[in-house]
Motif scaffolding. Structure first.
Motif, PDB file in Angstrom:
ATOM      1  N   ASN A 122       1.096  -0.885  -0.200  1.00  0.00           N
ATOM      2  CA  ASN A 122       0.254  -0.249  -0.167  1.00  0.00           C
ATOM      3  C   ASN A 122       0.951   0.973   0.389  1.00  0.00           C
ATOM      4  N   LYS A 123       0.198   1.989  -0.229  1.00  0.00           N
ATOM      5  CA  LYS A 123       0.975   3.053  -0.256  1.00  0.00           C
ATOM      6  C   LYS A 123       1.796   3.900  -1.238  1.00  0.00           C
ATOM      7  N   ALA A 152      -4.445   2.918  -1.058  1.00  0.00           N
ATOM      8  CA  ALA A 152      -5.429   3.587  -0.890  1.00  0.00           C
ATOM      9  C   ALA A 152      -6.101   4.618  -0.457  1.00  0.00           C
ATOM     10  N   LYS A 153      -5.688   5.537  -0.963  1.00  0.00           N
ATOM     11  CA  LYS A 153      -5.328   7.049  -0.665  1.00  0.00           C
ATOM     12  C   LYS A 153      -6.246   7.366  -2.345  1.00  0.00           C
ATOM     13  N   GLY A 187      -2.310   1.716   6.541  1.00  0.00           N
ATOM     14  CA  GLY A 187      -3.309   1.550   6.061  1.00  0.00           C
ATOM     15  C   GLY A 187      -4.564   1.137   5.508  1.00  0.00           C
ATOM     16  N   SER A 189      -6.565   0.664   7.567  1.00  0.00           N
ATOM     17  CA  SER A 189      -8.310   0.985   8.037  1.00  0.00           C
ATOM     18  C   SER A 189      -8.781   1.943   6.466  1.00  0.00           C
ATOM     19  N   LYS A 190      -7.707   2.547   6.050  1.00  0.00           N
ATOM     20  CA  LYS A 190      -7.736   2.818   4.989  1.00  0.00           C
ATOM     21  C   LYS A 190      -8.366   2.332   3.887  1.00  0.00           C
ATOM     22  N   THR A 193     -12.212   0.751   3.753  1.00  0.00           N
ATOM     23  CA  THR A 193     -11.996   1.971   3.677  1.00  0.00           C
ATOM     24  C   THR A 193     -12.338   1.585   1.911  1.00  0.00           C
ATOM     25  N   SER A 194     -11.998   1.978   2.011  1.00  0.00           N
ATOM     26  CA  SER A 194     -11.266   2.147  -0.149  1.00  0.00           C
ATOM     27  C   SER A 194     -12.022   0.919  -1.130  1.00  0.00           C
ATOM     28  N   SER A 204      -9.546   6.712   9.770  1.00  0.00           N
ATOM     29  CA  SER A 204      -7.623   6.492  10.019  1.00  0.00           C
ATOM     30  C   SER A 204      -7.215   6.749  11.159  1.00  0.00           C
TER      31      SER A 204
END
Ligand SMILES: Nc1nc2c(ncn2[C@@H]2O[C@H](COP(=O)(O)OP(=O)(O)O)[C@@H](O)[C@H]2O)c(=O)[nH]1
Ligand SMILES: [Mg+2]
Ligand SMILES: [Zn+2]
Length: 317
Positions: A122-123, A152-153, A187, A189-190, A193-194, A204
């Motif tokens: 992630n990220k 995820a962002k 990440g 939680s993110k 969510t995504s 987050s």
């Protein structure tokens, strides 16, 4: 009439259960005979009986698998979740930095649990090429762990970030009951969510800090995302493997096990100085020699660690 349901949250005595046939969550206590010898956990399939307005868990359906640690003292299983189709190992590629040893330890667990796993890098929006991610992915794919490079962002990024798009990941999760593991801040939680496409919104870290009443989980809980279910469990974020006995460790390295079996020596420590050790005889596949070497060094590190724990315990007993 017995009503099939799934445990979403397990507390000491009370269990939040989702009834299979209705979109309804109820709170239930468990019959004493069910609790005898079992800790009920998130993901458990149970049968309920309704008496007036109250529900009671009257049966536990056999588990397909268990997510557990052993208690180092009494060797008893501490189960935190059950019936998982997939373990998601989440890592960050920026902050916190990627740690191969941590992911190897989680991977080792998934082989102990005998549950299929994937790794999510992630990220990726922040990736600075500060480690060889392709090499890392080859290491995991060689043991059947599919890898996904995502953010995820920025889940909608159309060009993706390399291996596997966010959509591919959603497809992989379709209809599964998954569990997510990973260090704090990677990440998780993110991601949930995504991945849920807005179905659930988890707090987050940054929102928590701004004082908006962060929801910190202290027990395993199931989260319903439209197309899949996922268990977020703080109970297994610890990646120490000190409850695994040294002789068993090799069984959870499916890439090293067949080579170690061809080693001529019993109890070989697979040191490069050992003449005739199967890992250094030049007999390993040149295509994978680099990843095998890296995995072997990880194996040795873990072995050293758990052997130390063992001798420490022996001294105490
Ligand atoms: N740049 C970037 N930040 C992310 C991404 N995913 C999560 N974060 C941030 O990383 C921090 C930790 O995320 P969180 O979901 O709380 O991590 P958890 O502790 O594993 O649940 C938060 O500040 C998130 O906004 C991502 O894909 N890219
Ligand atoms: Mg979180
Ligand atoms: Zn050897």
């Amino acid at each position: 009439m017995k009503i099939p349901a799934c445990i979403y949250e397990a507390h000491k005595k009370e269990f939040l259960c989702k009834i299979d046939s209705e979109n309804k969550t109820v709170s239930a206590f468990a019959k004493r005979t069910v609790l005898k010898g079992n800790q009920l956990v998130a993901g458990d399939k149970v049968l309920l009986e309704k008496n007036g307005n109250d529900y009671q868990i009257v049966d536990l359906i056999d588990r397909t698998n268990e997510i557990f640690r052993l208690n180092v003292r009494d060797r008893k299983k501490r189960v935190t979740a059950a019936n998982c189709d997939l373990v998601i190992i989440a890592t960050s590629v920026s902050k916190p930095p990627y740690k191969q040893g941590v992911i190897d330890r989680f991977a080792t667990r998934t082989f102990q649990w005998d549950v299929p796993a994937i790794v999510i890098f992630n990220k990726m929006d922040e990736f600075q090429n500060d480690f060889d991610i392709d090499f890392e992915m080859r290491r995991f794919e060689n043991i059947g762990i599919e890898c996904f490079e995502v953010s995820a962002k920025y889940p909608e990024n159309p060009s993706g970030f390399g291996r596997g798009s966010f959509k591919d990941l959603q497809k992989k999760l379709l209809k599964t009951q998954a569990i997510i593991l990973g260090q704090s801040g990677v990440g998780k939680s993110k991601l949930i969510t995504s991945l849920s496409g807005g179905e659930v919104i988890l707090v987050s870290n940054e929102i928590g800090r701004s004082g908006k009443g962060s929801h910190t989980t202290t027990w395993s809980e199931m989260i319903d995302c439209r197309t899949f279910r996922i268990i977020d469990s703080p109970g297994i974020r610890s990646f120490s493997l000190d409850d695994i006995v040294p002789e068993e460790l090799i069984n959870f390295f499916p890439d090293l096990l067949p080579i170690s079996l061809t080693c001529r020596f019993n109890n070989c420590q697979h040191e490069s100085s050992t003449k005739g050790c199967a890992f250094y005889g030049g007999g390993t596949d040149p295509q994978t020699a680099d990843i095998i070497e890296s995995r072997l060094s990880s194996y040795k590190k873990i072995m050293e660690e758990i052997s130390e724990t063992l001798s420490w315990q022996k001294k105490r007993n």
